[in-house]
Design a protein around this motif. Sequence first.
Motif, mmCIF file in Angstrom:
data_model
loop_
_atom_site.group_PDB
_atom_site.id
_atom_site.type_symbol
_atom_site.label_atom_id
_atom_site.label_comp_id
_atom_site.label_asym_id
_atom_site.label_seq_id
_atom_site.Cartn_x
_atom_site.Cartn_y
_atom_site.Cartn_z
ATOM 1 N N ALA A 89 36.617 -3.841 -15.201
ATOM 2 C CA ALA A 89 35.565 -3.076 -15.878
ATOM 3 C C ALA A 89 35.250 -3.683 -17.243
ATOM 4 C CB ALA A 89 36.006 -1.618 -16.031
ATOM 5 N N VAL A 98 35.164 4.567 -20.046
ATOM 6 C CA VAL A 98 35.635 4.173 -18.725
ATOM 7 C C VAL A 98 37.145 4.383 -18.693
ATOM 8 C CG1 VAL A 98 35.916 2.246 -17.128
ATOM 9 C CG2 VAL A 98 33.775 2.503 -18.411
ATOM 10 N N VAL A 119 31.555 -4.936 -18.547
ATOM 11 C CA VAL A 119 30.922 -4.368 -19.737
ATOM 12 C C VAL A 119 30.592 -5.458 -20.747
ATOM 13 C CG1 VAL A 119 31.361 -2.894 -21.747
ATOM 14 C CG2 VAL A 119 31.930 -2.072 -19.453
ATOM 15 N N PRO A 154 28.662 3.404 -15.301
ATOM 16 C CA PRO A 154 28.504 3.495 -16.762
ATOM 17 C C PRO A 154 27.498 2.482 -17.330
ATOM 18 C CG PRO A 154 30.813 3.633 -16.189
ATOM 19 C CD PRO A 154 30.087 3.279 -14.925
ATOM 20 N N SER A 179 36.386 4.035 -12.583
ATOM 21 C CA SER A 179 35.051 3.441 -12.606
ATOM 22 C C SER A 179 34.939 2.138 -11.829
ATOM 23 C CB SER A 179 34.634 3.190 -14.059
ATOM 24 O OG SER A 179 33.279 2.930 -14.158
ATOM 25 N N GLU A 231 40.593 4.065 -16.357
ATOM 26 C CA GLU A 231 41.245 3.526 -15.169
ATOM 27 C C GLU A 231 42.743 3.785 -15.259
ATOM 28 O OE1 GLU A 231 40.068 2.446 -12.492
ATOM 29 O OE2 GLU A 231 38.004 1.828 -12.929
ATOM 30 N N LEU A 241 37.014 1.584 -23.206
ATOM 31 C CA LEU A 241 37.780 1.446 -21.971
ATOM 32 C C LEU A 241 39.212 1.887 -22.230
ATOM 33 C CD1 LEU A 241 35.766 -1.367 -22.212
ATOM 34 C CD2 LEU A 241 36.322 -1.201 -19.766
ATOM 35 N N ASP A 245 33.473 8.204 -17.217
ATOM 36 C CA ASP A 245 33.553 7.930 -15.783
ATOM 37 C C ASP A 245 34.998 7.625 -15.436
ATOM 38 O OD1 ASP A 245 32.347 7.591 -13.228
ATOM 39 O OD2 ASP A 245 32.497 5.421 -13.461
ATOM 40 N N ALA A 266 32.701 -0.623 -13.337
ATOM 41 C CA ALA A 266 31.888 -0.018 -14.408
ATOM 42 C C ALA A 266 30.402 -0.050 -14.068
ATOM 43 C CB ALA A 266 32.146 -0.704 -15.753
ATOM 44 N N THR A 276 30.760 1.180 -25.381
ATOM 45 C CA THR A 276 31.676 1.528 -24.291
ATOM 46 C C THR A 276 33.109 1.495 -24.782
ATOM 47 O OG1 THR A 276 30.157 0.458 -22.732
ATOM 48 C CG2 THR A 276 32.360 0.966 -21.927
#
Length: 244
Positions: free
Chosen positions: A58, A47, A62, A33, A27, A49, A73, A24, A30, A71
Amino acid sequence: MDTLPLDARLQAAAELIRAGWHADIGSDHATLPIWLLKSGRADRVIVVEKTTGPLEVARRAVTQAGLSGRTELRLGDGLEPLLTHELESVSLTGMGARTMLGILERGRAAGRVPAVLVVQPNDGAGLLRSWARTHGYRLVAERMVSGFWRYPVLRLERCGGPDTEHDPAYDGLPEAAALWYGPHLLRQVHPLLVQELRAQLSRLEPLERHARPQLLTDLATVRSALAWLKQAAPQEPDGAEPRQ
């Protein structure tokens, strides 16, 4: 399922996603997601960014959801942080169509081409549909939902073979109207699309007499879409449920 509900536009996007790996882009909190993981519609998510502030927001979301193990990031611009095997499924939501096109074009130039794209632009999706047709994607599903605007949501899938620019979704439809307003939405006689077209007609018709060429083109496209809808479902009431 113990997770926060999605708003209408993200719920529509989520329902068009099912993947092992899903990324995503942009996001924010988040939200999407996290929902995909908790609902079982994705096994792992990435994720992405562009700046550290949203990335940390995010990350906290999470962590609070207990999903850090599934996940990743990453800080970066668009598709740039993704590896080839991580391009199975990608979403872009809550941005302008031109911003999305910039992300997709930069990714394509770097050889990062998602197999599946789910996009929810905050403005018209016509530019994204045109881009998809010329870059080997087929438009396999569309949604339209109410919110601050009427939001279109698209699922695009890369296709192989020699005829990559032929998308059967557009067969038998007025081309400009289908590209701008959506072939699946036209075939569904979607009530929100009917509302959008009538709003556009009311806005453009009073300007017709002294209009610039682009406005006249836009008005012709709206009229073409409404004429096709009238022929397709002449008795369809304005508030009817969209046909499947």
